[in-house]
Motif scaffolding. Structure first.
Motif, PDB file in Angstrom:
ATOM      1  N   GLN A 135       0.628  -1.216  -0.156  1.00 42.37           N
ATOM      2  CA  GLN A 135      -0.222  -0.142   0.251  1.00 42.37           C
ATOM      3  C   GLN A 135       0.902   1.882  -0.178  1.00 42.37           C
ATOM      4  O   GLN A 135       1.917   1.272   0.438  1.00 42.37           O
ATOM      5  CB  GLN A 135      -1.007   0.358   1.252  1.00 42.37           C
ATOM      6  N   HIS A 136      -0.116   2.394  -0.700  1.00 44.39           N
ATOM      7  CA  HIS A 136       1.624   3.229  -0.821  1.00 44.39           C
ATOM      8  C   HIS A 136       0.292   4.677  -0.416  1.00 44.39           C
ATOM      9  O   HIS A 136      -1.240   4.497  -0.742  1.00 44.39           O
ATOM     10  CB  HIS A 136       1.522   3.740  -2.318  1.00 44.39           C
ATOM     11  N   PHE A 137       0.951   5.676  -0.212  1.00 41.93           N
ATOM     12  CA  PHE A 137       0.061   6.605   0.286  1.00 41.93           C
ATOM     13  C   PHE A 137       0.716   8.083  -0.479  1.00 41.93           C
ATOM     14  O   PHE A 137       2.239   8.801  -0.780  1.00 41.93           O
ATOM     15  CB  PHE A 137       0.264   7.633   1.885  1.00 41.93           C
TER      16      PHE A 137
ATOM     17  N   ARG B  18       9.309  10.624   2.767  1.00 38.27           N
ATOM     18  CA  ARG B  18       9.015   9.846   2.504  1.00 38.27           C
ATOM     19  C   ARG B  18       9.357   8.390   2.977  1.00 38.27           C
ATOM     20  O   ARG B  18      10.554   8.168   3.555  1.00 38.27           O
ATOM     21  CB  ARG B  18       8.879   8.902   0.995  1.00 38.27           C
ATOM     22  N   VAL B  45       2.393  12.831   5.476  1.00 42.01           N
ATOM     23  CA  VAL B  45       3.474  12.092   4.334  1.00 42.01           C
ATOM     24  C   VAL B  45       3.040  10.969   4.165  1.00 42.01           C
ATOM     25  O   VAL B  45       2.535  10.074   3.722  1.00 42.01           O
ATOM     26  CB  VAL B  45       4.315  11.718   6.263  1.00 42.01           C
ATOM     27  N   GLN B  46       4.331  10.926   2.905  1.00 42.06           N
ATOM     28  CA  GLN B  46       4.290   9.928   1.752  1.00 42.06           C
ATOM     29  C   GLN B  46       4.983   8.228   2.416  1.00 42.06           C
ATOM     30  O   GLN B  46       5.736   8.451   2.702  1.00 42.06           O
ATOM     31  CB  GLN B  46       4.625  10.049   0.211  1.00 42.06           C
ATOM     32  N   TYR B  47       3.922   7.585   2.000  1.00 38.59           N
ATOM     33  CA  TYR B  47       4.814   5.768   2.544  1.00 38.59           C
ATOM     34  C   TYR B  47       4.297   4.969   1.624  1.00 38.59           C
ATOM     35  O   TYR B  47       4.008   5.063   1.255  1.00 38.59           O
ATOM     36  CB  TYR B  47       4.212   5.631   3.894  1.00 38.59           C
ATOM     37  N   THR B  48       4.690   3.718   2.403  1.00 39.12           N
ATOM     38  CA  THR B  48       4.422   3.175   1.673  1.00 39.12           C
ATOM     39  C   THR B  48       4.449   1.724   2.247  1.00 39.12           C
ATOM     40  O   THR B  48       5.439   1.469   3.312  1.00 39.12           O
ATOM     41  CB  THR B  48       5.560   2.096   0.680  1.00 39.12           C
ATOM     42  N   LEU B  49       3.697   1.028   2.291  1.00 34.37           N
ATOM     43  CA  LEU B  49       3.632  -0.108   2.807  1.00 34.37           C
ATOM     44  C   LEU B  49       3.616  -1.682   3.335  1.00 34.37           C
ATOM     45  O   LEU B  49       3.125  -1.624   2.219  1.00 34.37           O
ATOM     46  CB  LEU B  49       1.614   0.019   4.183  1.00 34.37           C
ATOM     47  N   THR B  60      13.827  -8.765   1.693  1.00 32.64           N
ATOM     48  CA  THR B  60      13.678  -9.164   0.218  1.00 32.64           C
ATOM     49  C   THR B  60      13.143  -7.440   0.576  1.00 32.64           C
ATOM     50  O   THR B  60      13.689  -6.979  -0.867  1.00 32.64           O
ATOM     51  CB  THR B  60      12.452 -10.281  -0.298  1.00 32.64           C
ATOM     52  N   GLU B  64      14.643  -4.552  -1.957  1.00 30.40           N
ATOM     53  CA  GLU B  64      13.707  -4.124  -3.105  1.00 30.40           C
ATOM     54  C   GLU B  64      13.624  -2.261  -2.982  1.00 30.40           C
ATOM     55  O   GLU B  64      13.475  -1.877  -4.134  1.00 30.40           O
ATOM     56  CB  GLU B  64      12.270  -4.522  -3.237  1.00 30.40           C
ATOM     57  N   HIS B  65      13.684  -1.472  -1.430  1.00 28.01           N
ATOM     58  CA  HIS B  65      13.422  -0.817  -1.031  1.00 28.01           C
ATOM     59  C   HIS B  65      14.569   0.453  -0.360  1.00 28.01           C
ATOM     60  O   HIS B  65      14.429   1.463  -0.325  1.00 28.01           O
ATOM     61  CB  HIS B  65      12.287  -0.613  -0.171  1.00 28.01           C
ATOM     62  N   GLN B  68      14.902   3.320  -2.557  1.00 30.95           N
ATOM     63  CA  GLN B  68      14.251   4.410  -2.858  1.00 30.95           C
ATOM     64  C   GLN B  68      14.125   5.123  -1.447  1.00 30.95           C
ATOM     65  O   GLN B  68      13.834   6.399  -1.541  1.00 30.95           O
ATOM     66  CB  GLN B  68      12.845   4.336  -3.405  1.00 30.95           C
ATOM     67  N   TYR B  69      14.031   4.216  -0.356  1.00 32.25           N
ATOM     68  CA  TYR B  69      14.315   5.105   0.938  1.00 32.25           C
ATOM     69  C   TYR B  69      15.078   5.214   1.920  1.00 32.25           C
ATOM     70  O   TYR B  69      16.476   4.655   1.415  1.00 32.25           O
ATOM     71  CB  TYR B  69      12.551   4.280   1.584  1.00 32.25           C
TER      72      TYR B  69
END
Lengths: 157, 572
Positions: A135-137, B18, B45-49, B60, B64-65, B68-69
């Motif tokens: 999921q992303h915001f 982010r 706040v932009q996030y990735t869950l 893993t 992968e992230h 970018q973060y």
């Protein structure tokens, strides 16, 4: 119509005036076919126009495969005409009216990824990895394209 | 390092960045995640869950992230293992860990730059002091260098003096080496004591809620999620009862603060608004969404007290119902359809009768939520529903699909999902009760000396349900309680229990889980994590220690025998 008249004249001069009804009949059949084809082609054009709003300026290859060269030409002209219009409104930079098709409720939206889409680069250079069920915001305008394509799903909680 | 001001050192740092969120699959983590998501939505706040099921998944996802973060938030994972060693991040990655697993690894505690632990300064952290575990090796080398320097300087001196210098230098060096060996032995001992027992600290959801409260951005939804988080810790036996009561008291203060408006008669809230109330309610699982009879039969507390697997037990239950004056027909109906006259004083009536049948704690402090006319849920109802959704084995869906469904059911707008979860939870509880009854009746629990052992065979009904850690934990807990109630052997009552259930039939693996012994004042400290590791090493069994709870492992069927033997020798 001129062809029809020519045929009818021929028939009269040759003394076969009983053929005139069949000539007329054939002619109206041809006209009908012509109308059908025109309607079909026009409908195709309308759909191609809608594709510009759905997919953006670059169409996927699967769709381009089904379009003929003239239709591509028409699409390009339409694109140009839309771009000119968009540049002319909204001051200096122009206004992209293909964004925000529905009135937005918030600047940022929560989206869920429905299929593995790999890396997605946004205009400011940041890359987001779209993996299934993550999921992303994100800001709304960055996601709209993908929502329309069905890769992301807007989550309302 | 421990974060002292969670707002300044965590939230203000990430609010303009982010963030990547890695969340572990347990209900407390889901609730903490919801609270944090709500805060992030508030501040954009932009996030990735990303849901992570174990250490491999975490690795893993990090790989992968990591490009970018820069900021990573880990919820209920990562505190009990040297994170920098496991993930090998770049210098500028910062990890914020909100984890209930204790003990927190000493490297994580003493790292000043990259690891920030969002943990309340609990009383029982007991982290060894820095000097006891870490030591600058350079001091020793300098010391040796000085000595050799002295020796070379001393060569100009006459040989007599030189010999004396040599002896002194040699003595000093021997002394230093001895001191160093002593220090190292002490260090090993301290670390062993510190890391021996695994336990859980304050709920992650509660920590996140307190962050929201400090920023005055807390809402009733967030409060409800933190209630669910704390209740989850109690239901899955992660915290002792005293801690649960303390946490409930903390939450009660917040609840009364939020309910302050309700008492004003002129401006009372509409019935559709969410209300959280403190309840001293019955310990009968899901009783308001089931029939009273089913709930009594399938709740661990009542089932153990009545011994419902035996015929005598069934008779006692009938006596109990008769004592309360509840007709069987009413009791077997859906709770909502029971007579109003019966429902009015139900709790008090049940408590009175329960006292006669030596069930003193039939009532427990908890919270309930109301919104609308139809919707009333106790915190434990939601925990069971969410756990059932999280570990749903009915359809062939991936764990991440289930994670998303469980996360959704916590929102008030997804009531159908919550009801689906409740139905699944009912099936799960029934399966647990039947399995427990059959295990007791067929004497499947064997005493192996230092522990009890039970192995679920492949053909057992509903055994697929128990291939998941949360469900297996519940089964283990109920089984141990029931066994302690049913056995006459006094020695066996204080033994811990290890349970094995088939995980993957094709690969031939089983899932093995150990829980500490059952007692009234148990502090729920589990030593099986280290024990499993040592036993696996010594017998070179093929194990996978992938779960964030070190007391749950996967093991190959064939290695089961030697693994158990090693455990027996280790623990006797």
């Amino acid at each position: 119509i001129s062809f029809c008249l020519h045929n009818m004249n021929e028939a009269k001069t040759e003394g076969k005036s009983e053929l005139i009804p069949s000539i007329k009949f054939r002619h109206s059949c041809l006209l009908r076919n012509q109308r059908c084809i025109a309607a079909y082609l026009y409908d195709r054009l309308l759909r191609i126009r809608a594709l510009r709003w759905e997919y953006g300026s670059v169409l996927p290859t699967t769709i381009r495969f089904h379009m003929c060269a003239e239709e591509m030409e028409w699409f390009n002209q339409y694109k140009k005409s839309l771009a000119t219009y968009m540049r002319s409104i909204g001051g200096e930079e122009g206004l992209d009216i293909t964004q925000d098709m529905k009135p937005p409720k918030s600047l940022y939206i929560q989206v869920r990824c429905l299929k593995d889409h790999g890396e997605f680069e946004i205009d400011d250079g940041t890359v987001i990895l779209l993996k299934k069920n993550s999921q992303h915001f994100l800001p709304r305008w960055k996601c709209e394209q993908l929502i329309r394509q069905g890769v992301l799903e807007h989550v309302i909680s | 390092m421990f974060v002292t001001d969670i707002r300044k050192e965590f939230y203000d740092v990430v609010v303009n960045q982010r963030v990547a969120l890695f969340v572990s699959p347990d209900i407390d983590a889901l609730c903490a995640c919801k609270v944090l998501q709500a805060l992030f939505h508030c501040d954009q706040v932009q996030y990735t869950l990303v849901p992570v099921a174990g250490w491999q998944d975490l690795g893993t996802a990090f790989m992968e992230h990591k490009e970018q973060y820069q900021y990573f938030v880990l919820i209920n994972c990562g505190a009990n293992v040297d994170l920098l060693e496991t993930l090998q991040p770049e210098e500028d990655s910062v990890f914020f860990i909100c984890d209930t697993h204790r003990p927190a690894d000493v490297v994580n505690v003493y790292n000043d730059t990259q690891i920030k632990l969002l943990i309340k300064q609990d009383d029982d952290l007991g982290v060894p002091s820095y000097d006891d575990i870490f030591r600058d090796d350079e001091e020793d080398e300098e010391g040796d260098g000085d000595d050799s320097g002295n020796e070379s300087d001393g060569s100009a001196e006459p040989s007599g003096k030189r010999r004396r210098y040599d002896e002194d230098a040699l003595e000093r060096r021997i002394e230093r080496q001895r001191a160093r060996r002593e220090w190292e032995a002490r260090r090993r001992e301290i670390l062993f004591d510190y890391e021996q027992y695994e336990f859980h600290g304050t709920s992650a959801a509660l920590v996140m809620f307190e962050l929201a409260w400090v920023m005055s951005k807390d809402t009733k939804d967030m409060l409800w999620w933190s209630v669910i988080g704390v209740t989850d810790q109690w239901i899955h036996d992660k915290i002792p009862h005293m801690k649960y009561v303390t946490d409930i008291a903390t939450l009660q203060r917040h609840v009364s603060r939020h309910n302050h408006r309700n008492e004003d008669e002129e401006n009372s809230l509409s019935i559709d608004c969410m209300r959280i109330t403190f309840e001293y309610d019955l310990r009968l699982v899901l009783y308001q969404h089931w029939s009273l009879y089913e709930s009594i039969c399938n709740s661990c507390y009542t089932s153990c007290s009545f011994k419902l697997w035996s015929i005598n037990g069934q008779k006692k239950l009938q006596e109990f119902l008769a004592d309360m004056g509840l007709p069987l027909k009413q009791v077997r109906q859906k709770f909502n359809s029971m007579d109003m006259t019966i429902k009015e004083n139900l709790r008090e009536v049940i408590e009175e009768s329960a006292n006669k049948f030596s069930m003193k704690d039939i009532r427990v402090q908890t919270f309930a939520v109301h919104f609308g006319f139809k919707n009333r849920f106790l915190a434990s109802d939601v925990v069971h529903a969410a756990a059932a959704l999280l570990e749903n084995v009915e359809k062939d869906e991936t764990p991440t699909d289930n994670f998303i469904k469980a996360l959704d059911c916590l929102s008030r707008s997804n009531l159908e999902r919550l009801h689906l979860g409740i139905d699944l939870a009912k099936k799960k509880l029934k399966a647990i009760q039947q399995t427990v009854a059959s295990c007791i009746c067929t004497n499947l629990i064997l005493s192996q000396g230092p522990f009890l052992y039970c192995h679920l065979l492949e053909g057992t009904p509903d055994v697929k349900l128990f291939s998941k850690p949360l469900a297996l934990t519940l089964l283990c807990k109920y089984l141990l309680k029931t066994f302690v109630c049913s056995t006459r052997n006094k020695r066996c009552k204080i033994l811990p229990l290890i349970m094995a259930a088939p995980l993957d039939v094709e690969k031939g693996t089983v899932i093995v889980l150990g829980i500490p012994p059952e007692s009234e004042t148990s502090d729920k400290k589990n030593f099986f994590g280290r024990a499993f590791e040592k036993a696996a090493e010594s017998t070179s069994s093929r194990t996978l220690h992938d779960h964030f709870d070190t007391s749950v492992i996967e093991l190959k069927m064939e290695d089961r025998g030697k693994f158990l033997d090693a455990l027996i020798t280790l623990l006797s």
